[in-house]
Structure formats: C-alpha cells, structure tokens
Motif scaffolding. Sequence first.
Motif, PDB file in Angstrom:
ATOM      1  N   ILE A 110      79.288  89.592  46.813  1.00  0.00           N
ATOM      2  CA  ILE A 110      78.184  89.766  45.850  1.00  0.00           C
ATOM      3  C   ILE A 110      78.728  89.684  44.422  1.00  0.00           C
ATOM      4  CG2 ILE A 110      76.542  91.476  44.942  1.00  0.00           C
ATOM      5  CD1 ILE A 110      75.963  92.316  47.828  1.00  0.00           C
ATOM      6  N   GLU A 111      79.867  90.317  44.195  1.00  0.00           N
ATOM      7  CA  GLU A 111      80.496  90.269  42.854  1.00  0.00           C
ATOM      8  C   GLU A 111      80.751  88.813  42.448  1.00  0.00           C
ATOM      9  OE1 GLU A 111      83.467  93.869  42.642  1.00  0.00           O
ATOM     10  OE2 GLU A 111      84.569  91.951  42.397  1.00  0.00           O
ATOM     11  N   ALA A 112      81.262  88.056  43.407  1.00  0.00           N
ATOM     12  CA  ALA A 112      81.676  86.672  43.090  1.00  0.00           C
ATOM     13  C   ALA A 112      80.495  85.713  43.034  1.00  0.00           C
ATOM     14  CB  ALA A 112      82.682  86.194  44.142  1.00  0.00           C
ATOM     15  N   TYR A 113      79.489  85.926  43.862  1.00  0.00           N
ATOM     16  CA  TYR A 113      78.486  84.870  44.057  1.00  0.00           C
ATOM     17  C   TYR A 113      77.037  85.260  43.793  1.00  0.00           C
ATOM     18  CZ  TYR A 113      82.136  82.193  46.573  1.00  0.00           C
ATOM     19  OH  TYR A 113      83.256  81.504  46.932  1.00  0.00           O
ATOM     20  N   ALA A 114      76.768  86.541  43.500  1.00  0.00           N
ATOM     21  CA  ALA A 114      75.346  86.934  43.365  1.00  0.00           C
ATOM     22  C   ALA A 114      74.646  86.090  42.304  1.00  0.00           C
ATOM     23  CB  ALA A 114      75.242  88.410  43.017  1.00  0.00           C
ATOM     24  N   ASP A 115      75.397  85.735  41.244  1.00  0.00           N
ATOM     25  CA  ASP A 115      74.742  84.939  40.165  1.00  0.00           C
ATOM     26  C   ASP A 115      74.360  83.545  40.658  1.00  0.00           C
ATOM     27  OD1 ASP A 115      77.601  83.531  38.447  1.00  0.00           O
ATOM     28  OD2 ASP A 115      77.389  84.248  40.504  1.00  0.00           O
ATOM     29  N   LYS A 116      74.995  83.122  41.800  1.00  0.00           N
ATOM     30  CA  LYS A 116      74.598  81.817  42.382  1.00  0.00           C
ATOM     31  C   LYS A 116      73.549  82.011  43.478  1.00  0.00           C
ATOM     32  CE  LYS A 116      77.793  78.700  43.396  1.00  0.00           C
ATOM     33  NZ  LYS A 116      79.045  78.136  43.977  1.00  0.00           N
ATOM     34  N   GLY A 117      73.105  83.252  43.637  1.00  0.00           N
ATOM     35  CA  GLY A 117      72.080  83.525  44.660  1.00  0.00           C
ATOM     36  C   GLY A 117      72.644  83.571  46.054  1.00  0.00           C
ATOM     37  N   ILE A 118      73.964  83.796  46.152  1.00  0.00           N
ATOM     38  CA  ILE A 118      74.592  83.875  47.481  1.00  0.00           C
ATOM     39  C   ILE A 118      74.802  85.349  47.817  1.00  0.00           C
ATOM     40  CG2 ILE A 118      76.610  83.245  48.881  1.00  0.00           C
ATOM     41  CD1 ILE A 118      76.948  80.877  46.866  1.00  0.00           C
ATOM     42  N   LEU A 119      74.001  85.849  48.725  1.00  0.00           N
ATOM     43  CA  LEU A 119      74.046  87.266  49.130  1.00  0.00           C
ATOM     44  C   LEU A 119      73.979  87.344  50.654  1.00  0.00           C
ATOM     45  CD1 LEU A 119      71.699  87.414  46.313  1.00  0.00           C
ATOM     46  CD2 LEU A 119      73.026  89.515  46.489  1.00  0.00           C
ATOM     47  N   LYS A 164      67.324  83.682  47.282  1.00  0.00           N
ATOM     48  CA  LYS A 164      68.294  83.783  46.169  1.00  0.00           C
ATOM     49  C   LYS A 164      68.384  85.260  45.779  1.00  0.00           C
ATOM     50  CE  LYS A 164      68.728  79.577  46.838  1.00  0.00           C
ATOM     51  NZ  LYS A 164      69.773  79.303  47.868  1.00  0.00           N
ATOM     52  N   ALA A 165      67.898  86.113  46.663  1.00  0.00           N
ATOM     53  CA  ALA A 165      68.008  87.569  46.530  1.00  0.00           C
ATOM     54  C   ALA A 165      68.553  88.066  47.867  1.00  0.00           C
ATOM     55  CB  ALA A 165      66.619  88.159  46.254  1.00  0.00           C
ATOM     56  N   TYR A 166      68.734  89.383  47.974  1.00  0.00           N
ATOM     57  CA  TYR A 166      69.258  89.961  49.215  1.00  0.00           C
ATOM     58  C   TYR A 166      68.221  89.741  50.334  1.00  0.00           C
ATOM     59  CZ  TYR A 166      72.447  93.354  51.423  1.00  0.00           C
ATOM     60  OH  TYR A 166      73.406  93.965  52.207  1.00  0.00           O
ATOM     61  N   ASP A 167      68.610  89.155  51.416  1.00  0.00           N
ATOM     62  CA  ASP A 167      67.715  88.936  52.569  1.00  0.00           C
ATOM     63  C   ASP A 167      67.152  90.294  53.018  1.00  0.00           C
ATOM     64  OD1 ASP A 167      68.076  86.901  55.553  1.00  0.00           O
ATOM     65  OD2 ASP A 167      66.701  88.576  55.203  1.00  0.00           O
TER      66      ASP A 167
END
Length: 385
Positions: free
Chosen positions: A308-317, A271-274
């Motif tokens: 990242i702008e759209a989905y980082a809060d959902k843990g999609i990176l 849920k963070a940057y791989d």
Amino acid sequence: MRYISNEEIQFTKGLEGVVSNSTQIGYVDGEAGKLYYRGYDVADLAEHSTYEETAYLLFYGKLPNQKELAAFSKKLASYRALPSDVLDRLVDMPCPCHPMSMLRTGVSLLECMDESCPIAEDLESKKEYGIRLIAQMATLTADIARHRENLPPIEPDPSLSHAANFLYMLNGKRGEPLAERVMDVALILHADHGMNASTFASMVVASTLSDLYSSVTAGIGSLKGPLHGGANERVIQMLKSLSSVEEAETFVERAISKKEKIMGFGHRVYKAYDPRAKIFQGYARELTELTGNDSLFAIARTIEKRVIEAYADKGILPNVDFYSGLIYHSLGIDGSIFTPIFAASRIAGWVARVIEYLEDNRLFRPRAIYQGPLDVPYVPIEERE
Ligand code: SDX
C-alpha cells in the motif's frame, strides 16, 4: 499486395473500459471501493444474509420472503447429490490434474450424464439447470477435495444450509459455528462481480445459444487463471513460503524493486481497497488467531502495509484474493481447492448474468484491427525458397 489503413479505428486491448451490455444484477464502484448486488451493499449482505438468500437475490432481483427462501433452499438441497457415476468417471483420469480442471470436467460430465439436457434449451429450463448447478458445484468441489486426500465422498445432508453442508461434505463432520458463518460469508462475497473475465466468458458462450454447461465450463476455465480467481492459491503459497515478518519485508522489497506482480493486489476496476478484502481481513485475523496461524496473518499484514505504501497512489491495493486464502487455510482447506470454492460461489453470478443477457440476447462478436497484408499472391511450393 495492399494494406488496410486503420488509423481512424481506436480500441483498448482486453476491452478495458468497454461497455458490453446493460445489467441490473450488480455494480462495482471502483473509485469508492463499493460492491452492490441488485442495489444492496455487499457489506450488508455479508453481515445479515446467507448464500442461499444472496443467490436468490441475484437470480430473481429481490430478497425472498420466508416462504420463497424456504422453497428455494429446499430446491437447492434437493439438487445437491450428483449422478452416482460422475465421480467414478471423474477420478478415473490417467494423470492427476488441478482441482479446477477436475471441476471443469465434472461439469461437462454432469451435462453428458443428463439425457434431459438439450443444447439450446428454453430460458425456463436454463434457469432450472442453473439452480441445480449452484447446488452441484459445491458437491463437486467437496468430492474433488476429498478425492485428492484419498477419502471417500460424503453424501450431502439436506438438513444443513448450503455453507454448512459444504463444510460437512469437505470434512465429514459439522464445522464450528464460526467456520460455517465464515464460509457462508465467503460464498456471499464471491458470488458476483460485474463483467469480470469468467462472467464475460460464460456470457459469450451463452450468446451463441449453446448449453448452460458449456457457459459454466468456460467460466471455470477463465477463473482458473492466476490473474483472475487463481490468485488466491498463489497468495497462500507466497505467505507460506515466508517464515518471518523480516523475510516478508525482504520479499516484498525485492518484488517492488523488480516490479514483479504481487498476487492478491491490484484490480482492473477497484482503485480503492476491495471491500471484500476489508471484510475478509477481519475474519482472517479472528480465524488465524484461533487456529494458530497468526504468524501467517502478521506476514500478510507486513506485505499489505508495504505494498500500500508503494502502490496505493497507483490504485494498487489488496483485492478479494489476498485474505480469502488465509481464511480457507485456517479452515484446514488445501490451497488447490481455494479457486474451486470461488467457482462454487461465482456460479450464482455466472448463471444470473447469462439468463439476464439471454432475455435480450445479441451474439457477442467484436472485431480486431487487421494489420497484415491482403491479396498476397500464392506461390507454388516448388518455387518457394
Ligand atoms: C480477481 O475483474 C474482476 O472483478 C476480478 C475479481 C472478481 O471478483 O471476479 O475481482 C477477482 O480476479 C481479483 C484479481 C486477482 N488477481 C491477482 O491478484 C493477480 C495480481 N494482480 C494483477 O495481475 C493485476 O492487478 C490484475 C490482473 C488484477 C489487474 O491488472 P490490469 O488492470 O490489467 O493492470 P495491469 O496489469 O495493466 O497493471 C497496471 C500497472 C502496471 O504497472 P506499470 O506497467 O503501469 O508500471 O499496475 C501494476 C502493473 O505492473 N500492477 C501491479 C500489480 N497489479 C498491477 N504491480 C505489482 N503487483 C500487482 N499485483
């Protein structure tokens, strides 16, 4: 006719979050975005290690001393060559199939061509077959890649490192020092990753005491899927389909608005940057600049920033597959060979975890909640509507 009441049984689809076994081989810290092999941060291994040393670490649980590493590397090099007619049989297919299917078939052929390979071998034999498969998967991948280009296979060069020899067998000549180092890092970064689908598949097969080749073919089959290892090929197809940063912006806005899955992003655990994507991004920037693919890198960065702008809060990176394809593409490798390279690295994790599990084996046999009827009366066909 009756039904079972199931309300007390809870389950998560796809075994999400379910612990299937204990291990000391590797750990994925999804919240912190960290990956460890036997306790070593993979960023340290990517900076200082080699694939041979990393495979030894996964297998034996410690970094080798110079003597141990020399012996292990020598053994791997001695195992690289394939039985002569495996490739003849492999390419004698009625229709062209995906290189991952050829890799899966090639591993099956390696078992069938090896009369010394009994079904339920003892663990020491499995370990030896595992080391041999680590060596041979790279050779198989290179031979399959050259066959796709109607080029003859290149005999492995035992004097080269695993990564350097792989590039040599792919291209028929030595790679540049940077290319050899980047390939080594790519093999290190793909070597193991917790209980991912392909590792789990290989362990399920192993738990029945089937042979190691069957475990590995199960892993290859699972890794081929675009939700798993097959994403890297889809990412480069996506990037190459876009001709400009502006087109990339339009593409990603449309994908977001249509809630489409964008390849190379998201992860069941991170849920963070791989952390692997972070390392690959640096090499991708360097290699795309050197090889005139910087426009592709700019397109990738455009998509990355917007997702990242759209989905980082959902843990999609970004995940491992987002930048790895740009690296392989810059090395002149065809997209259909990206996932076989993933497999040629992950074989180390598959084998290490299979052997570890077999040391205290328990047949994998989960349950399902039955929601159909029971005791349904049998009606003879002449009485059915
Ligand atoms: C690998 O397991 C491992 O360790 C795998 C791996 C390894 O080293 O072995 O790390 C290698 O397989 C990396 C993943 C490569 N796959 C892809 O890049 C394919 C695209 N990614 C997705 O399909 C997805 O992110 C998965 C499959 C990777 C993980 O999916 P999950 O955990 O099953 O999550 P999900 O599909 O249930 O999605 C949860 C939400 C959904 O939105 P809502 O319905 O809740 O609104 O997140 C969204 C999804 O739509 N989502 C995405 C997305 N991934 C998830 N939205 C847009 N783009 C994406 N990529």
